[in-house]
Motif scaffolding. Structure first.
Motif, PDB file in Angstrom:
ATOM      1  N   ASP A  27       0.818  -1.213   0.000  1.00  0.00           N
ATOM      2  CA  ASP A  27       0.000   0.000   0.000  1.00  0.00           C
ATOM      3  C   ASP A  27       0.852   1.263   0.000  1.00  0.00           C
ATOM      4  N   TRP A  28       1.975   1.216  -0.725  1.00  0.00           N
ATOM      5  CA  TRP A  28       2.831   2.388  -0.830  1.00  0.00           C
ATOM      6  C   TRP A  28       2.346   3.314  -1.938  1.00  0.00           C
ATOM      7  N   ASN A  29       2.642   4.580  -1.779  1.00  0.00           N
ATOM      8  CA  ASN A  29       2.370   5.573  -2.809  1.00  0.00           C
ATOM      9  C   ASN A  29       3.559   5.533  -3.774  1.00  0.00           C
ATOM     10  N   TYR A  30       3.352   4.972  -4.933  1.00  0.00           N
ATOM     11  CA  TYR A  30       4.463   4.719  -5.854  1.00  0.00           C
ATOM     12  C   TYR A  30       4.120   5.223  -7.254  1.00  0.00           C
ATOM     13  N   LEU A  31       5.138   5.259  -8.106  1.00  0.00           N
ATOM     14  CA  LEU A  31       4.943   5.615  -9.513  1.00  0.00           C
ATOM     15  C   LEU A  31       6.040   4.950 -10.342  1.00  0.00           C
ATOM     16  N   VAL A  32       5.644   4.411 -11.491  1.00  0.00           N
ATOM     17  CA  VAL A  32       6.602   3.898 -12.471  1.00  0.00           C
ATOM     18  C   VAL A  32       6.697   4.910 -13.610  1.00  0.00           C
ATOM     19  N   ILE A  33       7.917   5.281 -13.983  1.00  0.00           N
ATOM     20  CA  ILE A  33       8.133   6.215 -15.089  1.00  0.00           C
ATOM     21  C   ILE A  33       8.869   5.475 -16.200  1.00  0.00           C
TER      22      ILE A  33
END
Length: 323
Positions: A27-33
């Motif tokens: 439940d982490w706040n993540y982003l893939v770029i």
């Protein structure tokens, strides 16, 4: 600046997707770029490419990969990773290029072609398929020269030189020949590569021995011209009539980004990035490496099958620090 993330993952290939799945579990706040399409390297593989590995060895996070063949092909792999990403609603920004990364205190600031982000932790999973190893010969910049191969049809009824003796070179040579191209292979070594797929290697050797495909071993291209290629062979310099050159001599990671961030590289031709194999953390605290990027110039050491475990190793180490 966008809201601060717990984790930012640079690279939307299979290992980047695996890292994102580990973030979802926690439940982490993540982003893939990702600077290109989803699994951009796989997308750029030849259309008819077949993997060496069986489908279960390409699976991530124990999500079943069902293939119609014992060894899956490119399209099946694209469908699998696409389904994993969409069904899990992964947070992935595509066609967004990372321009710079800076660390201010314990926070990473990532500037891209579209936005600026902040993150507590950073994972680099950028692969190696974007930068070809050049021949560094005159004429390599001619339009008829390509360092990538997609399909054989454009080379039908053409004189084609394929450079190299790896899996990609052998696959291209065989397919172009079967589609009516006149194929000549120029190979630096003394034989077809030992790592060529075991079911393909006898095929290319037989085609060379029967003369269907010409091959010059222990040879190198000296110069590429509009209608010919000058090749240095053990028997001397020769001229080969030529319409196209497909130089599949391998690829390398983008070391520029790693150097700018401050990741240390080994001072030899391997250019191995420094990281702790127990947790995949680089010499920069909070910055992790995952996938083939860990191998530097030794791009054959890491692949999906043996680096998918990196995602869990990294996530467990981050978990111990975030909580």
């Amino acid at each position: 600046m966008s809201l601060e993330k717990d984790v930012i993952i640079i690279g939307g290939g299979p290992i980047g997707i695996a890292c994102a799945l580990e973030c979802v579990k926690r439940d982490w706040n993540y982003l893939v770029i990702e600077k290109g399409a989803l699994t951009n390297s796989l997308f750029n593989y030849p259309k008819n490419m077949t993997f060496f590995s069986t489908s279960e060895k390409l699976e991530i996070d124990d999500i079943p990969f069902i293939s119609n063949n014992p060894k899956p092909n490119r399209d099946e792999a694209l469908e699998y990773y696409r389904r994993v990403a969409t069904s899990n609603k992964l947070n992935i920004n595509l066609y967004e290029t990372v321009l710079s990364i800076e660390k201010e205190g314990s926070i990473f600031k990532i500037k891209t072609s579209k936005d600026v982000y902040a993150s507590k932790k950073l994972i680099l999973s950028t692969g190696f398929y974007d930068i070809p190893k050049l021949l560094n010969v005159p004429g390599e910049d001619l339009p008829k020269v390509s360092h990538y191969y997609k399909e054989a049809h454009p080379f039908t009824m053409q004189n084609v030189i394929v450079v190299g003796a790896s899996n990609s070179s052998v696959d291209a040579a065989l397919e172009i020949w079967r589609k009516g191209g006149n194929v000549t292979m120029v190979i630096r070594g003394k034989a077809i590569g030992e790592r060529v797929k075991y079911w393909v290697r006898p095929d290319i050797i037989n085609r060379i021995e029967e003369g269907s495909i010409k091959a010059y071993f222990n040879s190198e291209i000296n110069e590429i011209k509009k209608i010919e290629v000058i090749v240095s062979t053990p028997k001397g310099i020769i001229s080969i009539p030529n319409d196209y050159v497909v130089a599949l001599t391998g690829y390398q990671p983008d070391f520029k980004l790693l150097k700018e961030i401050g990741i240390k590289l080994s001072e030899d031709d391997k250019m191995l990035p420094k990281y702790n194999p127990e947790n995949m953390e680089s010499n920069i605290s909070g910055l992790y490496l995952a996938g083939v990027i860990c191998g530097g110039m030794e791009t054959h050491k890491w692949f999906i099958e043996n680096s998918r475990i990196h995602a869990k190793i990294i996530a467990e180490h981050i978990e111990s620090q975030l909580n």
